[in-house]
Motif scaffolding. Structure first.
Motif, PDB file in Angstrom:
ATOM      1  N   SER A 284      57.225  14.641  35.430  1.00 21.58           N
ATOM      2  CA  SER A 284      56.191  15.753  37.040  1.00 21.58           C
ATOM      3  C   SER A 284      54.962  15.958  36.889  1.00 21.58           C
ATOM      4  CB  SER A 284      56.872  16.901  37.753  1.00 21.58           C
ATOM      5  OG  SER A 284      58.217  17.929  36.675  1.00 21.58           O
ATOM      6  N   SER A 285      54.772  15.117  35.588  1.00 22.87           N
ATOM      7  CA  SER A 285      53.219  15.904  34.578  1.00 22.87           C
ATOM      8  C   SER A 285      51.820  15.712  36.123  1.00 22.87           C
ATOM      9  CB  SER A 285      52.710  15.675  33.756  1.00 22.87           C
ATOM     10  OG  SER A 285      53.682  15.069  32.780  1.00 22.87           O
ATOM     11  N   PHE A 286      51.510  16.551  36.299  1.00 25.60           N
ATOM     12  CA  PHE A 286      49.805  16.605  36.842  1.00 25.60           C
ATOM     13  C   PHE A 286      49.286  16.275  36.935  1.00 25.60           C
ATOM     14  CE2 PHE A 286      53.012  17.449  40.136  1.00 25.60           C
ATOM     15  CZ  PHE A 286      53.721  16.481  40.852  1.00 25.60           C
ATOM     16  N   PRO A 287      48.819  15.461  36.675  1.00 22.10           N
ATOM     17  CA  PRO A 287      46.850  15.648  35.346  1.00 22.10           C
ATOM     18  C   PRO A 287      45.931  16.791  36.014  1.00 22.10           C
ATOM     19  CG  PRO A 287      47.246  13.688  36.508  1.00 22.10           C
ATOM     20  CD  PRO A 287      47.646  14.054  37.038  1.00 22.10           C
TER      21      PRO A 287
ATOM     22  N   ASP B 131      59.587  21.975  53.780  1.00 23.18           N
ATOM     23  CA  ASP B 131      60.432  23.228  53.574  1.00 23.18           C
ATOM     24  C   ASP B 131      61.587  22.941  53.066  1.00 23.18           C
ATOM     25  OD1 ASP B 131      59.117  24.897  54.703  1.00 23.18           O
ATOM     26  OD2 ASP B 131      59.642  24.989  57.501  1.00 23.18           O
ATOM     27  N   LEU B 132      62.156  21.951  52.698  1.00 26.14           N
ATOM     28  CA  LEU B 132      63.853  21.558  52.220  1.00 26.14           C
ATOM     29  C   LEU B 132      63.422  21.073  51.080  1.00 26.14           C
ATOM     30  CD1 LEU B 132      66.718  20.371  52.457  1.00 26.14           C
ATOM     31  CD2 LEU B 132      65.479  17.964  53.076  1.00 26.14           C
ATOM     32  N   LEU B 133      61.748  20.468  50.521  1.00 28.32           N
ATOM     33  CA  LEU B 133      61.813  20.494  49.559  1.00 28.32           C
ATOM     34  C   LEU B 133      61.369  22.193  48.320  1.00 28.32           C
ATOM     35  CD1 LEU B 133      59.435  17.590  49.285  1.00 28.32           C
ATOM     36  CD2 LEU B 133      62.081  17.301  48.471  1.00 28.32           C
ATOM     37  N   ARG B 134      61.296  22.516  48.970  1.00 24.33           N
ATOM     38  CA  ARG B 134      60.872  23.886  49.097  1.00 24.33           C
ATOM     39  C   ARG B 134      61.942  24.517  48.346  1.00 24.33           C
ATOM     40  NH1 ARG B 134      56.530  28.527  47.848  1.00 24.33           N
ATOM     41  NH2 ARG B 134      57.371  30.263  47.142  1.00 24.33           N
ATOM     42  N   THR B 135      63.157  24.581  48.902  1.00 19.22           N
ATOM     43  CA  THR B 135      64.555  25.330  48.926  1.00 19.22           C
ATOM     44  C   THR B 135      64.731  24.928  48.872  1.00 19.22           C
ATOM     45  OG1 THR B 135      64.617  26.130  51.718  1.00 19.22           O
ATOM     46  CG2 THR B 135      66.319  25.753  50.515  1.00 19.22           C
TER      47      THR B 135
ATOM     48  N   GLU C  39      57.075  32.790  39.040  1.00 16.53           N
ATOM     49  CA  GLU C  39      56.070  32.017  39.887  1.00 16.53           C
ATOM     50  C   GLU C  39      56.080  30.917  38.985  1.00 16.53           C
ATOM     51  OE1 GLU C  39      55.294  34.621  38.767  1.00 16.53           O
ATOM     52  OE2 GLU C  39      55.946  35.965  40.885  1.00 16.53           O
ATOM     53  N   ARG C  40      55.525  30.765  37.691  1.00 19.93           N
ATOM     54  CA  ARG C  40      55.536  29.694  37.121  1.00 19.93           C
ATOM     55  C   ARG C  40      57.037  28.687  36.771  1.00 19.93           C
ATOM     56  NH1 ARG C  40      53.227  25.227  36.217  1.00 19.93           N
ATOM     57  NH2 ARG C  40      51.345  27.130  36.130  1.00 19.93           N
ATOM     58  N   ILE C  41      58.132  28.888  36.894  1.00 22.13           N
ATOM     59  CA  ILE C  41      59.508  28.337  37.029  1.00 22.13           C
ATOM     60  C   ILE C  41      59.363  27.657  38.385  1.00 22.13           C
ATOM     61  CG2 ILE C  41      61.400  28.562  37.450  1.00 22.13           C
ATOM     62  CD1 ILE C  41      61.495  30.827  34.632  1.00 22.13           C
ATOM     63  N   LEU C  42      59.140  28.576  39.492  1.00 22.76           N
ATOM     64  CA  LEU C  42      59.501  28.188  41.027  1.00 22.76           C
ATOM     65  C   LEU C  42      58.047  26.911  41.075  1.00 22.76           C
ATOM     66  CD1 LEU C  42      60.592  27.706  43.518  1.00 22.76           C
ATOM     67  CD2 LEU C  42      58.400  29.884  44.026  1.00 22.76           C
ATOM     68  N   ALA C  43      57.332  27.628  40.148  1.00 20.65           N
ATOM     69  CA  ALA C  43      56.170  25.590  40.475  1.00 20.65           C
ATOM     70  C   ALA C  43      56.520  24.084  40.136  1.00 20.65           C
ATOM     71  CB  ALA C  43      54.310  26.421  40.222  1.00 20.65           C
ATOM     72  N   ASP C  44      56.869  24.892  38.821  1.00 24.11           N
ATOM     73  CA  ASP C  44      57.316  23.637  38.035  1.00 24.11           C
ATOM     74  C   ASP C  44      58.639  23.111  38.940  1.00 24.11           C
ATOM     75  OD1 ASP C  44      56.013  24.445  35.713  1.00 24.11           O
ATOM     76  OD2 ASP C  44      57.503  24.597  34.325  1.00 24.11           O
ATOM     77  N   CYS C  45      59.515  23.723  39.291  1.00 21.98           N
ATOM     78  CA  CYS C  45      61.004  23.108  40.063  1.00 21.98           C
ATOM     79  C   CYS C  45      60.125  22.826  41.202  1.00 21.98           C
ATOM     80  CB  CYS C  45      61.636  24.561  40.257  1.00 21.98           C
ATOM     81  SG  CYS C  45      62.204  24.962  39.126  1.00 21.98           S
ATOM     82  N   ILE C  46      59.268  22.701  41.801  1.00 15.94           N
ATOM     83  CA  ILE C  46      58.355  22.349  43.122  1.00 15.94           C
ATOM     84  C   ILE C  46      57.237  21.243  42.783  1.00 15.94           C
ATOM     85  CG2 ILE C  46      56.221  22.480  44.776  1.00 15.94           C
ATOM     86  CD1 ILE C  46      57.434  25.611  44.691  1.00 15.94           C
ATOM     87  N   ALA C  47      57.523  21.322  41.196  1.00 20.90           N
ATOM     88  CA  ALA C  47      56.443  19.580  41.057  1.00 20.90           C
ATOM     89  C   ALA C  47      58.146  18.659  40.720  1.00 20.90           C
ATOM     90  CB  ALA C  47      55.669  20.057  40.116  1.00 20.90           C
TER      91      ALA C  47
END
Length: 142
Positions: free
Chosen positions: A123-126, A41-45, A69-77
């Motif tokens: 933060s690249s994810f293969p 939850d902290l990381l998501r915030t 949605e893409r911006i949030l996904a990139d920020c979470i990564a």
């Protein structure tokens, strides 16, 4: 949180790989229905706060605007990557610290405590998995 140290032996699975030396990786696994919930939850915030401040342009084409949605996904990564790199690098002693976020265009993620050198975390994810990404540089493709 489950932490597992693994060794990937590329030649065992990909005989034509260029990577002859085994590759060591650390796997961190979180479970939202356990004690990891607060951390997740902290990381998501933190990612949501970052998403409100970053440039909406795509990194590889600034003329193309990313969806929220893409911006949030990139920020979470990015936030997850920074957290686990810091955790790994500080596993034996504190050697790095986080930097203060003041502007997305000047964002630096970690700082070496002893000399103030900066570390930019990627933060690249293969999409085909870590083993594929590490091992599949074939000898005849050079």
């Amino acid at each position: 949180m489950r932490i597992e140290n693994l060794v990937i032996n590329c030649t065992a699975r990909y005989p034509r790989t260029c990577r002859r030396t085994p590759f060591e990786v650390v796997v961190y696994e979180l479970n939202y229905s356990s004690e990891d919930k607060d951390l997740m939850d902290l990381l998501r915030t933190k990612a949501e706060e970052l998403a409100r401040q970053v440039n909406p342009g795509a990194a590889n084409n600034s003329m193309h605007e990313r969806s929220p949605e893409r911006i949030l996904a990139d920020c979470i990564a990015g936030v997850v990557s920074e957290y686990f790199w810091k955790l790994y690098l500080n596993s034996e002693e504190n050697v790095v610290s986080e930097t203060e976020f003041d502007d997305a265009s000047r964002q630096i993620d970690l700082k070496v405590i002893s000399n103030n050198k900066k570390i930019e975390v990627r933060s690249s994810f293969p999409r085909n998995g870590i083993e594929f990404a590490i091992c599949l540089r074939l000898m005849n493709s050079m």
